[in-house]
Design a protein around this motif. Structure first.
Motif, PDB file in Angstrom:
ATOM      1  N   ARG A 298     -82.244  10.109 -15.724  1.00 42.68           N
ATOM      2  CA  ARG A 298     -81.833  10.765 -14.478  1.00 42.68           C
ATOM      3  C   ARG A 298     -82.299  12.219 -14.460  1.00 42.68           C
ATOM      4  O   ARG A 298     -82.195  12.928 -15.463  1.00 42.68           O
ATOM      5  CB  ARG A 298     -80.305  10.713 -14.349  1.00 42.68           C
ATOM      6  N   THR A 299     -82.859  12.645 -13.347  1.00 47.45           N
ATOM      7  CA  THR A 299     -83.150  14.075 -13.131  1.00 47.45           C
ATOM      8  C   THR A 299     -82.767  14.409 -11.694  1.00 47.45           C
ATOM      9  O   THR A 299     -82.793  13.525 -10.810  1.00 47.45           O
ATOM     10  CB  THR A 299     -84.656  14.418 -13.318  1.00 47.45           C
ATOM     11  N   ARG A 302     -80.419  11.964  -9.842  1.00 48.14           N
ATOM     12  CA  ARG A 302     -80.718  10.546  -9.563  1.00 48.14           C
ATOM     13  C   ARG A 302     -81.670   9.958 -10.619  1.00 48.14           C
ATOM     14  O   ARG A 302     -82.318  10.715 -11.353  1.00 48.14           O
ATOM     15  CB  ARG A 302     -81.333  10.386  -8.166  1.00 48.14           C
ATOM     16  N   ALA A 303     -81.730   8.626 -10.657  1.00 51.64           N
ATOM     17  CA  ALA A 303     -82.662   7.975 -11.600  1.00 51.64           C
ATOM     18  C   ALA A 303     -84.083   8.383 -11.219  1.00 51.64           C
ATOM     19  O   ALA A 303     -84.408   8.466 -10.014  1.00 51.64           O
ATOM     20  CB  ALA A 303     -82.510   6.454 -11.516  1.00 51.64           C
TER      21      ALA A 303
END
Ligand SMILES: Cc1cc2nc3c(=O)[nH]c(=O)nc-3n(C[C@H](O)[C@H](O)[C@H](O)COP(=O)(O)OP(=O)(O)OC[C@H]3O[C@@H](n4cnc5c(N)ncnc54)[C@H](O)[C@@H]3O)c2cc1C
Length: 413
Positions: A298-299, A302-303
Motif C-alpha cells: 500500500r502507498t 491504497r494498494a
C-alpha cells in the motif's frame, strides 16, 4: 511414473502434475538437506569458476532420481529409451516448470530435465555408430553420464564457418586440435559432441566441411580449462575447453563426415522452441509475483495495484505473455505436424527472450527496492532472462534468419 513409451497417450497436464509431485517429494528434501551448499556460490563454483564436485554430486542424485521416475528422459526419442514427448507436450512441460518454480531453484531447473539437445537423450545420439551408442546409452539415459555440445569457439559464435578447431586425418582416424568456448556442462560431462573442420575448402566456400565427433571427455588431450564467470556470478555452467592431439576413430563420427551443421542446426532449432517456452513460464511466474505484491503493498493510502501506472504495467506484461504463449503453442503444433518452422521458431525465440527480459524488469519495478534483493528470486530471474538473448542464436541472428526466409518468398504468417 511416466513410462519409456506411450507418453503421447498421457495428457501433458497429467505429466505436469506428476512432475510437480516428483519435485515436491524427491527434489525438495534434497534442496532442504543441501540448503547451505545451494545458497553459497563459493561452494557451487570452485576457484576456476567451474561447478564444484560437491554441487555436481547433488545434481547427479537429482538426475538419477528423475531418470528412475521417467522424467529425465521425457523429451528423448523412443529409440533411445525416451518418452518421445511431442513438441506441444515439451513446451507445456517447460512452461509449467518455469511458471511454478522460482528461477533460483537451480536443481529443479538444471537437473530434473536436461537440455533438449546438448545433454541427456539428445537427438544427435540417433546419428551415433550403433555399437558406440549401445555401449554408452544406459548411463546417459539413467542420468549417470552427461553430455556437452562443443560447437562455439573464441572466433566462432554466430558465424560457425569461422571454426578453427581442425580434425586432421591420421592413421586409423583423425586428430583433433582446437579450443572451444562457452561450452555448457563440459566441466563434468562424460561425453562431448565436438565440431571440427575436416574439409577447409568446403568451409571456406560455406558449403559444409564440418564434422561432429562423439568424444569421451577422459580421452587424452581433452581438457576443461576454466569456467566463465558471468552476470554477477563467480562462475557458470559455461566453460572453455581445449583439445590437444585428441585421437578419434571413424566410428566416432556423428552422422556423416562434413555434414555436421545440418545436425547442429536441427538440435539448436529444438532448443530455441524449448527456450521460448521457458521464457513464457518464467514471465508468468514474475507476473504472478507482481500481481500478488500489487494487491498487498500500500502507498498513498491504497494498494499499489489501484494506481493506474501499476495497472498498466501488469496489463502490458499479460498482453506480451499471452501473445508469446499463443505463438509458442502454434509453432509447436507446426513442428508436430511436420511443417517447416524455421522462420516461426526464430520469431518465437527472438520475441520470447526479449519479452521475458521486459517482464522481469517491470516485475522488479513493481516490487520497488524489494525487487532488487536476493530474497524473492526476481533478480535471479532477471539475470537468467538477460542471458537467454545470446545462446542458441542471438536476437540479431534470429532476425537475420527471419528476413532471409521472407526475402526468399516464405511469407506465410
Ligand atoms: C550461457 C551460454 C551458454 C552457451 N552454451 C553453449 C554450448 O553449450 N555450446 C556451444 O557450442 N555454444 C554455447 N554458447 C555460445 C553461443 O551459442 C554464442 O555465444 C552465440 O552463438 C553468440 O556468439 P558470440 O558470443 O561469439 O557472439 P558474436 O557472434 O561475436 O556476436 C556479437 C554480436 O554481433 C551480432 N551479430 C553477429 N553476426 C551478425 C549478423 N550477421 N548480423 C547482425 N548482427 C550480428 C550478434 O547478434 C551479437 O550481438 C553459449 C553461450 C552462452 C552465453
Amino acid at each position: 511414473m511416466v513410462g519409456s513409451s506411450g507418453a503421447e497417450a498421457i495428457e501433458p497436464k497429467e505429466i505436469v502434475e506428476a512432475l510437480f509431485g516428483f519435485v515436491d517429494k524427491a527434489v525438495a528434501p534434497l534442496e532442504d538437506k543441501h540448503r547451505d551448499l545451494l545458497e553459497d556460490p563459493a561452494r557451487i563454483f570452485d576457484e576456476r569458476g567451474l561447478t564444484s564436485p560437491e554441487y555436481q554430486d547433488v545434481s547427479r542424485q537429482v538426475r538419477e532420481l528423475s531418470a528412475e521416475a521417467g522424467f529425465y528422459t521425457l523429451y528423448g526419442a523412443e529409440e533411445l529409451g525416451g518418452a518421445n514427448l511431442s513438441a506441444t507436450g515439451i513446451v507445456a512441460v517447460q512452461e509449467a516448470m518455469h511458471h511454478k518454480y522460482r528461477p533460483d531453484r537451480i536443481l529443479v531447473h538444471e537437473s530434473v530435465i536436461p537440455s533438449p539437445f546438448t545433454n541427456g537423450l539428445s537427438p544427435l545420439l540417433l546419428e551415433l555408430n550403433p555399437q558406440l551408442l549401445a555401449e554408452r546409452i544406459d548411463a546417459i539415459r539413467d542420468g549417470v553420464a552427461t553430455l556437452c555440445f562443443a560447437l562455439s569457439e573464441p572466433d566462432a559464435g554466430s558465424d560457425v564457418f569461422n571454426l578453427r578447431t581442425k580434425a586432421n586425418p591420421v592413421e586409423g582416424g583423425w586428430m583433433i586440435n582446437g579450443q572451444k568456448q562457452w561450452i555448457s556442462n563440459a566441466a563434468h560431462a562424460s561425453h562431448a559432441f565436438v565440431f571440427a573442420v575436416t574439409d577447409p575448402d568446403a568451409v571456406r566456400e560455406r558449403r559444409g566441411g564440418i564434422t561432429c565427433f562423439f568424444v569421451d571427455t577422459d580421452t587424452e588431450g581433452f581438457s576443461v580449462d576454466t569456467g566463465i564467470p558471468m552476470m554477477g556470478s563467480r562462475g557458470s555452467n559455461a566453460t572453455i575447453i581445449s583439445l590437444t592431439d585428441v585421437r578419434v576413430s571413424p566410428q566416432q563420427i556423428v552422422g556423416e563426415e562434413g555434414a555436421a551443421l545440418r545436425l547442429a542446426l536441427g538440435g539448436i532449432s529444438r532448443g530455441r522452441l524449448t527456450m521460448s517456452a521457458t521464457c513464457v513460464g518464467l514471465a508468468r511466474w514474475a507476473l504472478d509475483m507482481a500481481v500478488e505484491y500489487a494487491n498487498a503493498r500500500r502507498t498513498f493510502g491504497r494498494a499499489i495495484g489501484e494506481h493506474q501506472m501499476i495497472q498498466a504495467k501488469l496489463a502490458d506484461m499479460a498482453m506480451e505473455i499471452y501473445l508469446c504463449h499463443s505463438a509458442v503453442l502454434r509453432t509447436a503444433e507446426m513442428v508436430d505436424a511436420g511443417r517447416a518452422s524455421i522462420k516461426e521458431t526464430s520469431i518465437v525465440k527472438a520475441r520470447c527472450t526479449e519479452m521475458v527480459g521486459k517482464v522481469l524488469d517491470e516485475a522488479i519495478q513493481v516490487h520497488g527496492g524489494l525487487g532488487l534483493t536476493n530474497e524473492l528470486g526476481l533478480e535471479a530471474g532477471y539475470r537468467y532472462a538477460r542471458m537467454l538473448r545470446i545462446p542458441d542464436g542471438t536476437s540479431e541472428i534470429q532476425r537475420r534468419t527471419i528476413a532471409k526466409r521472407l526475402l526468399r518468398g516464405d511469407l506465410d504468417l
